[in-house]
Design an enzyme around this catalytic site. Structure first.
Site, PDB file in Angstrom:
ATOM      1  N   SER A  40      20.668  75.798  12.963  1.00  0.00           N
ATOM      2  CA  SER A  40      21.296  76.858  12.172  1.00  0.00           C
ATOM      3  C   SER A  40      22.141  76.205  11.093  1.00  0.00           C
ATOM      4  O   SER A  40      22.770  75.168  11.336  1.00  0.00           O
ATOM      5  CB  SER A  40      22.200  77.708  13.074  1.00  0.00           C
ATOM      6  OG  SER A  40      23.070  78.493  12.293  1.00  0.00           O
ATOM      7  N   HIS A  89      13.927  76.152   8.783  1.00  0.00           N
ATOM      8  CA  HIS A  89      13.376  76.700   7.533  1.00  0.00           C
ATOM      9  C   HIS A  89      12.077  75.978   7.162  1.00  0.00           C
ATOM     10  O   HIS A  89      11.121  76.598   6.701  1.00  0.00           O
ATOM     11  CB  HIS A  89      14.382  76.520   6.385  1.00  0.00           C
ATOM     12  CG  HIS A  89      15.700  77.203   6.594  1.00  0.00           C
ATOM     13  ND1 HIS A  89      16.863  76.511   6.787  1.00  0.00           N
ATOM     14  CD2 HIS A  89      16.044  78.514   6.620  1.00  0.00           C
ATOM     15  CE1 HIS A  89      17.876  77.362   6.919  1.00  0.00           C
ATOM     16  NE2 HIS A  89      17.406  78.581   6.825  1.00  0.00           N
ATOM     17  N   LEU A 100      19.068  74.340   3.859  1.00  0.00           N
ATOM     18  CA  LEU A 100      17.827  74.330   4.635  1.00  0.00           C
ATOM     19  C   LEU A 100      17.794  73.227   5.694  1.00  0.00           C
ATOM     20  O   LEU A 100      18.352  72.147   5.489  1.00  0.00           O
ATOM     21  CB  LEU A 100      16.630  74.178   3.684  1.00  0.00           C
ATOM     22  CG  LEU A 100      16.499  75.265   2.596  1.00  0.00           C
ATOM     23  CD1 LEU A 100      15.253  75.007   1.745  1.00  0.00           C
ATOM     24  CD2 LEU A 100      16.465  76.665   3.173  1.00  0.00           C
TER      25      LEU A 100
HETATM   26  P1  AMP Z   1      19.007  81.851   7.134  1.00  0.00           P
HETATM   27  O1  AMP Z   1      18.924  80.908   5.994  1.00  0.00           O
HETATM   28  O2  AMP Z   1      19.864  81.382   8.265  1.00  0.00           O
HETATM   29  O3  AMP Z   1      19.286  83.277   6.712  1.00  0.00           O
HETATM   30  O4  AMP Z   1      17.553  81.888   7.763  1.00  0.00           O
HETATM   31  C1  AMP Z   1      16.418  82.122   6.991  1.00  0.00           C
HETATM   32  C2  AMP Z   1      15.237  82.308   7.902  1.00  0.00           C
HETATM   33  O5  AMP Z   1      15.066  81.132   8.689  1.00  0.00           O
HETATM   34  C3  AMP Z   1      15.407  83.473   8.881  1.00  0.00           C
HETATM   35  O6  AMP Z   1      14.186  84.180   8.996  1.00  0.00           O
HETATM   36  C4  AMP Z   1      15.793  82.787  10.157  1.00  0.00           C
HETATM   37  O7  AMP Z   1      15.442  83.508  11.319  1.00  0.00           O
HETATM   38  C5  AMP Z   1      15.000  81.497  10.050  1.00  0.00           C
HETATM   39  N1  AMP Z   1      15.590  80.456  10.896  1.00  0.00           N
HETATM   40  C6  AMP Z   1      16.892  80.078  10.937  1.00  0.00           C
HETATM   41  N2  AMP Z   1      17.077  79.135  11.886  1.00  0.00           N
HETATM   42  C7  AMP Z   1      15.875  78.927  12.454  1.00  0.00           C
HETATM   43  C8  AMP Z   1      15.412  78.079  13.516  1.00  0.00           C
HETATM   44  N3  AMP Z   1      16.216  77.263  14.170  1.00  0.00           N
HETATM   45  N4  AMP Z   1      14.106  78.125  13.821  1.00  0.00           N
HETATM   46  C9  AMP Z   1      13.245  78.962  13.164  1.00  0.00           C
HETATM   47  N5  AMP Z   1      13.625  79.779  12.178  1.00  0.00           N
HETATM   48  C10 AMP Z   1      14.913  79.772  11.830  1.00  0.00           C
END
Ligand code: AMP
Length: 283
Positions: free
Chosen positions: A185, A37, A33
């Protein structure tokens, strides 16, 4: 904050919460995270009473040649971050808990899953929709929060929810970036410090497209070429796509419409594949 690892306990807890009139908000994640997140969790807190954060690196959304095994994981840190951000429950199942050896049921949302991201990751979205549908059935949320960072994913989830009549509100939260523009990310951890610097070109290219679109006189090919030039200065390994998308349909724009344009791109530095996008509002 509670950590739940099995499906049945999570379903029972969700049922109990629903019966007592509590509004459940789900934030699905693959863990590792970061502040992106965290912003989703903060948003979730104001949307309901109980925030459930799922932490699950979902194998079915990775192709065999992708980074499933090396995807970064640090559950201890995730627990701290989620708790500090205000989560009430972390749902953290094992792969075996989520998928039996015989698992063969998948949700396919059609053509849109084969465009843009789908052209490079053809089985990705069916893995995403399948795991999200499972998480919906397990955590029984009233609301689920997704990030605009994965714009196509958010569009496809909304489509699935509408077409399969899930009684769940989907909220999409804005992209959180570093001060230099790089979208946060979990995969940024793969980047060397030099690559991290080079990767700021994604945001510069997006900002350039915004300037050009707001000026009003352009063709998509001209803007795409200018963006390509900006990206190429950062010496990427590959530019997968630069796309101009109608956010209402997720189809590639051919003409220049009034209203909102989504500019999306995917670029590789070494073996790290980054995606980013910008919503541009024209009057
Ligand atoms: P992930 O853990 O990468 O699968 O992401 C989980 C959630 O967090 C997804 O809905 C992503 O779109 C969101 N997310 C990931 N990176 C970001 C970011 N930089 N800003 C906002 N939401 C994000």
């Amino acid at each position: 904050m509670r950590i739940v690892t099995d499906v049945l306990s999570m379903q029972r807890e969700a049922e109990r919460l629903r019966k007592s009139g509590q509004r459940i908000v789900l934030v699905p994640t693959m863990g590792y995270l970061h502040a992106g997140h965290e912003s989703l969790i903060s948003r979730a807190r104001v949307l309901g009473d109980v925030v459930v954060v799922s932490v699950f690196v979902n194998p079915t959304q990775f192709a065999p040649n992708e980074d499933y095994t090396r995807y970064p994981r640090d559950f201890k840190r995730d627990v701290e971050l989620a708790e500090n951000a205000g989560a009430h429950i972390i749902f953290h199942p094992s792969v075996e808990e989520m998928y039996t050896q015989q698992h063969s049921t998948f949700i396919d949302c059609g053509d849109v899953t084969q465009r843009f991201e789908g052209a490079f990751r053809p089985t990705h979205f069916r893995g995403v929709t399948t795991v999200v549908a499972k998480l919906f059935n397990i955590t029984r949320p009233h609301v689920a929060v997704f990030g605009q960072k994965d714009a196509q994913q958010a569009f496809i989830i909304k489509k699935m929810v509408s077409e399969l009549n899930f009684d769940i509100e989907i909220v999409v939260a804005p992209i959180v970036r570093e001060v230099n523009g790089l979208a946060l990310s979990s995969r940024n951890t793969y980047l060397s410090p030099a690559e991290r610097e080079r990767a700021t070109a994604l945001y510069r290219a997006l900002q350039h497209s915004k300037k050009r679109i707001l000026e009003g006189f352009f063709t998509w090919d001209v803007i795409r070429n200018e963006m390509r030039t900006i990206l190429e200065e950062s010496n990427p390994t590959q530019i997968d796509y630069i796309a101009f998308i109608d956010p209402a349909t997720f189809e590639e724009l051919t003409t220049v419409p009034q209203g909102t344009v989504l500019v999306a791109l995917a670029v590789r530095y070494g073996s790290t594949r980054l995606i980013d996008n910008l919503l541009i509002h024209r009057d």
